[in-house]
Design a protein around this motif. Structure first.
Motif, PDB file in Angstrom:
ATOM      1  N   ALA A  50      -1.450   3.181 -14.454  1.00  0.00           N
ATOM      2  CA  ALA A  50      -0.592   4.166 -13.789  1.00  0.00           C
ATOM      3  C   ALA A  50      -1.284   5.512 -13.923  1.00  0.00           C
ATOM      4  O   ALA A  50      -1.389   6.044 -15.022  1.00  0.00           O
ATOM      5  CB  ALA A  50       0.782   4.196 -14.442  1.00  0.00           C
ATOM      6  N   ARG A  84       2.398   0.759  -4.309  1.00  0.00           N
ATOM      7  CA  ARG A  84       3.710   1.362  -4.601  1.00  0.00           C
ATOM      8  C   ARG A  84       4.382   0.754  -5.821  1.00  0.00           C
ATOM      9  O   ARG A  84       5.176   1.401  -6.488  1.00  0.00           O
ATOM     10  CB  ARG A  84       4.642   1.188  -3.399  1.00  0.00           C
ATOM     11  CG  ARG A  84       4.300   2.085  -2.245  1.00  0.00           C
ATOM     12  CD  ARG A  84       5.364   1.971  -1.170  1.00  0.00           C
ATOM     13  NE  ARG A  84       5.095   2.914  -0.091  1.00  0.00           N
ATOM     14  CZ  ARG A  84       5.881   3.088   0.931  1.00  0.00           C
ATOM     15  NH1 ARG A  84       6.993   2.376   1.037  1.00  0.00           N
ATOM     16  NH2 ARG A  84       5.576   3.955   1.862  1.00  0.00           N
ATOM     17  N   GLU A  85       4.104  -0.518  -6.105  1.00  0.00           N
ATOM     18  CA  GLU A  85       4.743  -1.189  -7.227  1.00  0.00           C
ATOM     19  C   GLU A  85       4.319  -0.537  -8.548  1.00  0.00           C
ATOM     20  O   GLU A  85       3.209  -0.029  -8.679  1.00  0.00           O
ATOM     21  CB  GLU A  85       4.359  -2.677  -7.257  1.00  0.00           C
ATOM     22  CG  GLU A  85       4.968  -3.510  -6.144  1.00  0.00           C
ATOM     23  CD  GLU A  85       4.246  -3.374  -4.811  1.00  0.00           C
ATOM     24  OE1 GLU A  85       4.767  -3.884  -3.816  1.00  0.00           O
ATOM     25  OE2 GLU A  85       3.170  -2.754  -4.755  1.00  0.00           O
ATOM     26  N   SER A  86       5.216  -0.580  -9.523  1.00  0.00           N
ATOM     27  CA  SER A  86       4.896  -0.051 -10.854  1.00  0.00           C
ATOM     28  C   SER A  86       3.983  -1.035 -11.578  1.00  0.00           C
ATOM     29  O   SER A  86       3.841  -2.193 -11.167  1.00  0.00           O
ATOM     30  CB  SER A  86       6.180   0.145 -11.668  1.00  0.00           C
ATOM     31  OG  SER A  86       6.753  -1.114 -11.973  1.00  0.00           O
ATOM     32  N   THR A  87       3.380  -0.577 -12.669  1.00  0.00           N
ATOM     33  CA  THR A  87       2.533  -1.479 -13.451  1.00  0.00           C
ATOM     34  C   THR A  87       3.353  -2.654 -13.986  1.00  0.00           C
ATOM     35  O   THR A  87       2.862  -3.775 -14.040  1.00  0.00           O
ATOM     36  CB  THR A  87       1.855  -0.737 -14.618  1.00  0.00           C
ATOM     37  OG1 THR A  87       2.851  -0.095 -15.405  1.00  0.00           O
ATOM     38  CG2 THR A  87       0.854   0.278 -14.115  1.00  0.00           C
ATOM     39  N   PHE A 121      -4.546   1.102  -4.507  1.00  0.00           N
ATOM     40  CA  PHE A 121      -3.411   1.939  -4.896  1.00  0.00           C
ATOM     41  C   PHE A 121      -2.161   1.340  -4.270  1.00  0.00           C
ATOM     42  O   PHE A 121      -2.116   1.129  -3.061  1.00  0.00           O
ATOM     43  CB  PHE A 121      -3.623   3.378  -4.424  1.00  0.00           C
ATOM     44  CG  PHE A 121      -4.884   3.972  -4.982  1.00  0.00           C
ATOM     45  CD1 PHE A 121      -4.884   4.546  -6.239  1.00  0.00           C
ATOM     46  CD2 PHE A 121      -6.062   3.923  -4.263  1.00  0.00           C
ATOM     47  CE1 PHE A 121      -6.049   5.086  -6.769  1.00  0.00           C
ATOM     48  CE2 PHE A 121      -7.235   4.456  -4.785  1.00  0.00           C
ATOM     49  CZ  PHE A 121      -7.226   5.035  -6.039  1.00  0.00           C
ATOM     50  N   PRO A 125      -1.100   8.861 -11.571  1.00  0.00           N
ATOM     51  CA  PRO A 125       0.230   8.308 -11.784  1.00  0.00           C
ATOM     52  C   PRO A 125       0.562   7.181 -10.809  1.00  0.00           C
ATOM     53  O   PRO A 125       1.456   6.397 -11.074  1.00  0.00           O
ATOM     54  CB  PRO A 125       1.153   9.495 -11.554  1.00  0.00           C
ATOM     55  CG  PRO A 125       0.448  10.329 -10.545  1.00  0.00           C
ATOM     56  CD  PRO A 125      -1.025  10.136 -10.853  1.00  0.00           C
ATOM     57  N   ASP A 126      -0.139   7.120  -9.634  1.00  0.00           N
ATOM     58  CA  ASP A 126       0.081   5.963  -8.760  1.00  0.00           C
ATOM     59  C   ASP A 126      -0.485   4.726  -9.441  1.00  0.00           C
ATOM     60  O   ASP A 126      -1.461   4.811 -10.187  1.00  0.00           O
ATOM     61  CB  ASP A 126      -0.625   6.149  -7.410  1.00  0.00           C
ATOM     62  CG  ASP A 126      -0.030   7.267  -6.577  1.00  0.00           C
ATOM     63  OD1 ASP A 126       1.193   7.461  -6.652  1.00  0.00           O
ATOM     64  OD2 ASP A 126      -0.797   7.941  -5.861  1.00  0.00           O
ATOM     65  N   THR A 127       0.124   3.584  -9.189  1.00  0.00           N
ATOM     66  CA  THR A 127      -0.382   2.358  -9.771  1.00  0.00           C
ATOM     67  C   THR A 127      -1.725   2.034  -9.129  1.00  0.00           C
ATOM     68  O   THR A 127      -1.836   1.919  -7.912  1.00  0.00           O
ATOM     69  CB  THR A 127       0.605   1.195  -9.573  1.00  0.00           C
ATOM     70  OG1 THR A 127       1.858   1.574 -10.133  1.00  0.00           O
ATOM     71  CG2 THR A 127       0.106  -0.069 -10.231  1.00  0.00           C
ATOM     72  N   THR A 128      -2.742   1.911  -9.969  1.00  0.00           N
ATOM     73  CA  THR A 128      -4.102   1.648  -9.523  1.00  0.00           C
ATOM     74  C   THR A 128      -4.553   0.307 -10.070  1.00  0.00           C
ATOM     75  O   THR A 128      -4.504   0.080 -11.281  1.00  0.00           O
ATOM     76  CB  THR A 128      -5.060   2.751 -10.025  1.00  0.00           C
ATOM     77  OG1 THR A 128      -4.553   4.018  -9.605  1.00  0.00           O
ATOM     78  CG2 THR A 128      -6.459   2.554  -9.475  1.00  0.00           C
ATOM     79  N   LYS A 133       0.849  -1.186   0.000  1.00  0.00           N
ATOM     80  CA  LYS A 133       0.000   0.000   0.000  1.00  0.00           C
ATOM     81  C   LYS A 133       0.886   1.239   0.000  1.00  0.00           C
ATOM     82  O   LYS A 133       2.081   1.173   0.308  1.00  0.00           O
ATOM     83  CB  LYS A 133      -0.888   0.032   1.248  1.00  0.00           C
ATOM     84  CG  LYS A 133      -1.917  -1.053   1.291  1.00  0.00           C
ATOM     85  CD  LYS A 133      -2.757  -0.926   2.551  1.00  0.00           C
ATOM     86  CE  LYS A 133      -3.770  -2.044   2.645  1.00  0.00           C
ATOM     87  NZ  LYS A 133      -4.601  -1.921   3.857  1.00  0.00           N
ATOM     88  N   LEU A 134       0.320   2.388  -0.301  1.00  0.00           N
ATOM     89  CA  LEU A 134       1.089   3.625  -0.327  1.00  0.00           C
ATOM     90  C   LEU A 134       1.663   3.968   1.042  1.00  0.00           C
ATOM     91  O   LEU A 134       2.693   4.626   1.143  1.00  0.00           O
ATOM     92  CB  LEU A 134       0.229   4.779  -0.851  1.00  0.00           C
ATOM     93  CG  LEU A 134      -0.245   4.633  -2.302  1.00  0.00           C
ATOM     94  CD1 LEU A 134      -1.098   5.833  -2.697  1.00  0.00           C
ATOM     95  CD2 LEU A 134       0.908   4.450  -3.253  1.00  0.00           C
TER      96      LEU A 134
END
Length: 70
Positions: free
Chosen positions: A24, A41-44, A39, A26-29, A6-7
Motif C-alpha cells: 500500500a 483499487r482493492e486494498s492489500t 496499481f 498509498p494505492d495498492t501496488t 484498475k484505478l
C-alpha cells in the motif's frame, strides 16, 4: 487467476503465481516477478483474501482454523 480493478475502473485478471509482493503506497501496488507494477483499487487485505481463496480453490492450501484458548 483473480479479478482485480484498475484505478480507472477496468477489471482485469492476474495470474496469482506471478505476484511477488503487494504493498500500500498509498494505492495498492502489486509487483510481479518480472518487475511490472500494477496499481489496483482493492486494498492489500482484499488482494490477500483473493489470493488465499484462489489457492484454496485449486487445492494448494487447506482451510485452516484457529483454536481459541479457553
Amino acid at each position: 487467476m483473480i479479478p482485480l480493478t484498475k484505478l480507472n475502473g477496468d477489471v482485469f485478471y492476474v495470474n496469482v503465481p506471478l505476484i511477488e509482493q503487494v504493498e500500500a503506497l498509498p494505492d495498492t501496488t502489486i509487483t510481479l516477478v518480472n518487475g511490472k507494477k500494477l496499481f489496483v483499487r482493492e486494498s492489500t487485505k482484499e488482494v490477500n483474501e483473493l489470493v488465499l481463496a484462489f489457492y484454496r480453490r485449486i487445492g494448494l492450501m487447506g482451510i485452516s482454523t484457529r483454536k481459541e484458548e479457553t
